[in-house]
Write a protein that holds these residues in place. Sequence first.
Motif, PDB file in Angstrom:
ATOM      1  N   THR A   1      -8.597  -3.251  -4.595  1.00 28.61           N
ATOM      2  CA  THR A   1      -8.767  -1.608  -5.875  1.00 28.61           C
ATOM      3  C   THR A   1      -8.236  -0.758  -4.847  1.00 28.61           C
ATOM      4  OG1 THR A   1     -10.827  -1.067  -5.644  1.00 28.61           O
ATOM      5  CG2 THR A   1      -9.602  -1.800  -8.484  1.00 28.61           C
ATOM      6  N   HIS A   2      -8.591  -1.511  -3.149  1.00 33.26           N
ATOM      7  CA  HIS A   2      -8.332  -0.799  -2.083  1.00 33.26           C
ATOM      8  C   HIS A   2      -7.631  -1.135  -0.772  1.00 33.26           C
ATOM      9  CE1 HIS A   2     -11.608   1.213  -3.788  1.00 33.26           C
ATOM     10  NE2 HIS A   2     -10.956   2.748  -3.173  1.00 33.26           N
TER      11      HIS A   2
ATOM     12  N   CYS B   1       0.690  -1.249   0.396  1.00 38.22           N
ATOM     13  CA  CYS B   1      -0.259  -0.163  -0.166  1.00 38.22           C
ATOM     14  C   CYS B   1       1.001   1.203  -0.439  1.00 38.22           C
ATOM     15  CB  CYS B   1      -0.856  -0.341   1.444  1.00 38.22           C
ATOM     16  SG  CYS B   1      -1.841   1.042   1.389  1.00 38.22           S
TER      17      CYS B   1
ATOM     18  N   GLY C   1      -7.604   1.632   3.564  1.00 41.20           N
ATOM     19  CA  GLY C   1      -8.344   1.933   2.410  1.00 41.20           C
ATOM     20  C   GLY C   1      -8.484   2.676   1.230  1.00 41.20           C
ATOM     21  N   SER C   2      -7.012   3.198   1.394  1.00 39.07           N
ATOM     22  CA  SER C   2      -6.719   4.050   0.539  1.00 39.07           C
ATOM     23  C   SER C   2      -6.203   3.557  -0.494  1.00 39.07           C
ATOM     24  CB  SER C   2      -5.183   4.744   0.671  1.00 39.07           C
ATOM     25  OG  SER C   2      -4.366   4.220   1.495  1.00 39.07           O
ATOM     26  N   LEU C   3      -6.023   4.466  -1.633  1.00 36.92           N
ATOM     27  CA  LEU C   3      -6.114   3.417  -3.170  1.00 36.92           C
ATOM     28  C   LEU C   3      -4.544   2.997  -3.200  1.00 36.92           C
ATOM     29  CD1 LEU C   3      -7.709   5.880  -6.438  1.00 36.92           C
ATOM     30  CD2 LEU C   3      -8.145   3.781  -5.217  1.00 36.92           C
TER      31      LEU C   3
END
Lengths: 285, 285, 285, 285
Positions: C274-275, C261, C280-282
């Motif tokens: 995708t997260h 991440c 939870g970030s892209l």
Amino acid sequence: MKKDKSNTGWKNKLHEIIYEADTPMGKWFDIILIVIILFSVLLIMLESVKNIDAEYHKTLLTLEWVVTIFFTIEYFARIICIKKPTKYIFSFYGIIDFLSTIPLYLSYILAGSQVLLAVRAFRLLRVFRILKLVQFLGEASQLKSALKASRAKITVFLFAVLILSVMLGTLMYIIEGDEAGFTSIPTSIYWTIVTLTTVGYGDIAPITPQGQLIATIIMLLGYGIIAVPTGIVTVEFGKRSKKASGDESVEHFVHVNTQACPTCAKEGHRDDATHCYNCGSLLNE
Amino acid sequence: MKKDKSNTGWKNKLHEIIYEADTPMGKWFDIILIVIILFSVLLIMLESVKNIDAEYHKTLLTLEWVVTIFFTIEYFARIICIKKPTKYIFSFYGIIDFLSTIPLYLSYILAGSQVLLAVRAFRLLRVFRILKLVQFLGEASQLKSALKASRAKITVFLFAVLILSVMLGTLMYIIEGDEAGFTSIPTSIYWTIVTLTTVGYGDIAPITPQGQLIATIIMLLGYGIIAVPTGIVTVEFGKRSKKASGDESVEHFVHVNTQACPTCAKEGHRDDATHCYNCGSLLNE
Amino acid sequence: MKKDKSNTGWKNKLHEIIYEADTPMGKWFDIILIVIILFSVLLIMLESVKNIDAEYHKTLLTLEWVVTIFFTIEYFARIICIKKPTKYIFSFYGIIDFLSTIPLYLSYILAGSQVLLAVRAFRLLRVFRILKLVQFLGEASQLKSALKASRAKITVFLFAVLILSVMLGTLMYIIEGDEAGFTSIPTSIYWTIVTLTTVGYGDIAPITPQGQLIATIIMLLGYGIIAVPTGIVTVEFGKRSKKASGDESVEHFVHVNTQACPTCAKEGHRDDATHCYNCGSLLNE
Amino acid sequence: MKKDKSNTGWKNKLHEIIYEADTPMGKWFDIILIVIILFSVLLIMLESVKNIDAEYHKTLLTLEWVVTIFFTIEYFARIICIKKPTKYIFSFYGIIDFLSTIPLYLSYILAGSQVLLAVRAFRLLRVFRILKLVQFLGEASQLKSALKASRAKITVFLFAVLILSVMLGTLMYIIEGDEAGFTSIPTSIYWTIVTLTTVGYGDIAPITPQGQLIATIIMLLGYGIIAVPTGIVTVEFGKRSKKASGDESVEHFVHVNTQACPTCAKEGHRDDATHCYNCGSLLNE
């Protein structure tokens, strides 16, 4: 089925006491014998300690004579009550028994024959006969059969280890040389085995960087390949354990027939046998 | 399918004797060769023992010449009877054979070339060929396949052990320093492996309380993680043993074809093969 | 799903190269990094060898500067391209990376800070990341899970060993005393562990008969109870091996997603994620 | 079912706190006791280190008094709150507790009684009681039952190892003699066990070629037969593990009843028991 001549009668009885263990007398004889053997081994140990021998030499010698006389009587009794004495005399136990008995007699003729006393330690093997009387036998025979089944694999393994040791020992002799204690190839091989088996005395140790590198490799090798005999034996135990678990009673309470043929001293007869399976002569009841 | 030219005829026969082991002559050649190799290794060992060499130098040298001449003849015979000699000359065994043969010749030109004699220990690897003749092969190949299957896991394990040793060795170098014998990081790493594998020479030992504490941790670690290779190998043996128990005969009486291609010396042909699977040339019958 | 601002663009790219390994660039970066780490550890080793350091001090110092500058750049790059730098800085690897970088700078301010260089050995742990790239991962994770499952049992075992060592060590201190090297209880406990784990340095060894008797018991104990961790780990391996044999492919060709991440540096995402599952970030594509 | 006399009331409460661990107070008491025991063992260790004792003698003595007074109070409390004090006083733990308490008092009467302090290390065994509180118990009891099942086999094995050691030790005494350190047969047996268990101190090491040959055989033997206890224990663990895998929960979350009979101090009651299974007296609720 007993022959009724009184002469053979007491011989048979003596045979039952000395060679077998299914009568109370026979059991007692075996136990007393083991105690005396243990005591005789203890005697030799004490004699070898210098300051004990210096102080109690006379007492020890007297006790040594007691043991020797007992062993002498036992030896002749064993010869008398068996029908073919040569079978006993030249058997493994017969030779050990003989060598355990004579040193004290010899010491009056030959100097240094006291060294033979050490043979007596081998009489301790008779302890394994006592085991037959107890429930440990089942365990012992299981261990034995597992080790027997692994024999071929372990031989190959030991063979490979020995060749490896010769090659690595030779290599270390070239690399390290005299200063580090690698004075000859046999000594180097000795060192290699000391290292490979992770014993590591430290009386000889590599001092050059290359020597230490190869020593490191030998150690890791030894640390790793100990897995091989362990794996072999574990698998064999596992097999036996699985078989036994279906019939647990068999494993632990093996019935043991301790009868020995009065003629040829063979053991392992069936309970209902009347004749020796080896020489065909009549067994005692 | 044999070529009938008399020239190739005796070459084929020689090839069968030297490279193969399914004729009585071939078997005898292999056994004699092993005996001479064992003898030659024993010779080198005796030469390396100073006082034996001092006393019997001449005898040992004579015997050395006998062995060298035998090895020379064998080496040339191997080259002559193979169709592509380079295949043999540059093979692993070819190089070992060459290096085992030359040292005595070289010793008249170069000083110190006697060191090469030690290479001869590697000829002992030919012993494993003899194993092909006996029933031990089944066991050996089973051991080999189990070790092969464990290779990846054991590599990971050794890798982890090495990194651990570098880290702990560096730590001990900082803590103990020169007095205790931890004179450099490589020496400290050497000590760490000596300790981790439970060899424990004692030539270097920690003297500070902190050092002894970390040494204690390393020992317990080494004592514990020996379980890892053992576990890996045991499980592999277990698998093989289970497979084999369904078809016991396969395991113990592996049929071995000892034919070797007369052209490229490859082994492992099918019994009904007429051509080498590697180079396609005709095999001896 | 990439944010298209050019500023974040190169940061993302840099992140992909430094933290991940699924692009060719990322793989190359990881391999180069490991080579430099190995080289830096080798440097420290050579510096610690007195006569090498004396001769090549200047060369070694220059190379040390090269490594330090590379590490400095890498450290700042890691901070720049992650969205929450503190997550990296205070992570285990972040601290190791920092401590591996500063010693040379510090050495101009503080004497003795060179000792910190040894921390660099811990950077070797990054090697395990490289393992993710190769097929060894399956094996490594299997080993790890087996050891994890045995953890509780092994803790109990180590606990018992430690208590035993304290008790036996105290006993030996009373029996042997100062002459034999048992100068204090902690030293005696150290000796007990040296003996129990079968390391056996020999720097301290019992000299009284009673001491040798207890030493003998400790050795046989140590020789026997090594069976415990081995048994535990073997059984765990056996379980895993049985499960895996039904689905062999799973074991050896574990698919590994090396994405990390860009915000919080967590790994272990699903291939189609995708997260980030953690913050939870892209994720980068 | 509680007896309502106030006198027995507080005794019962005290009993619950000291002997049991299912009330919060009881748990706390056990934890505090273990901490003080650990602290008292640490104290003895520090006292045994000469230079620490020289510097902090007074502080250590004060702390020793604090511990002794706590132990004294605990000892009398244990006697008061049990109905049949002799059951506790002559139990294993009762004797250890008594011997751990008196040394400081005795030191004013008898010189050298400080040696008794070492007995205190045995109080560490109480740690195993604490284990009952945690989830490690399941693991511990599994280990214990596996070792119990292997007991008979391991006894046979140890027996064989001992006999072998006596025989080989005697042999080495004859071969090596005084120069190499084999001064008596007991010493030689000690050396044999040191070698067989791969400990290898190196304080005694063979110097003659024959001695080194036999040492080599002993080492290979020791290296090989370690497979035996390992195999035995592994198979036992395997059995237990298989049984447990059908009912995983049983293995790990064993319910433990820590109630102890207020009369005879027996443990291991059923949860719904109202009377002691041993002496029949009423249990506390």
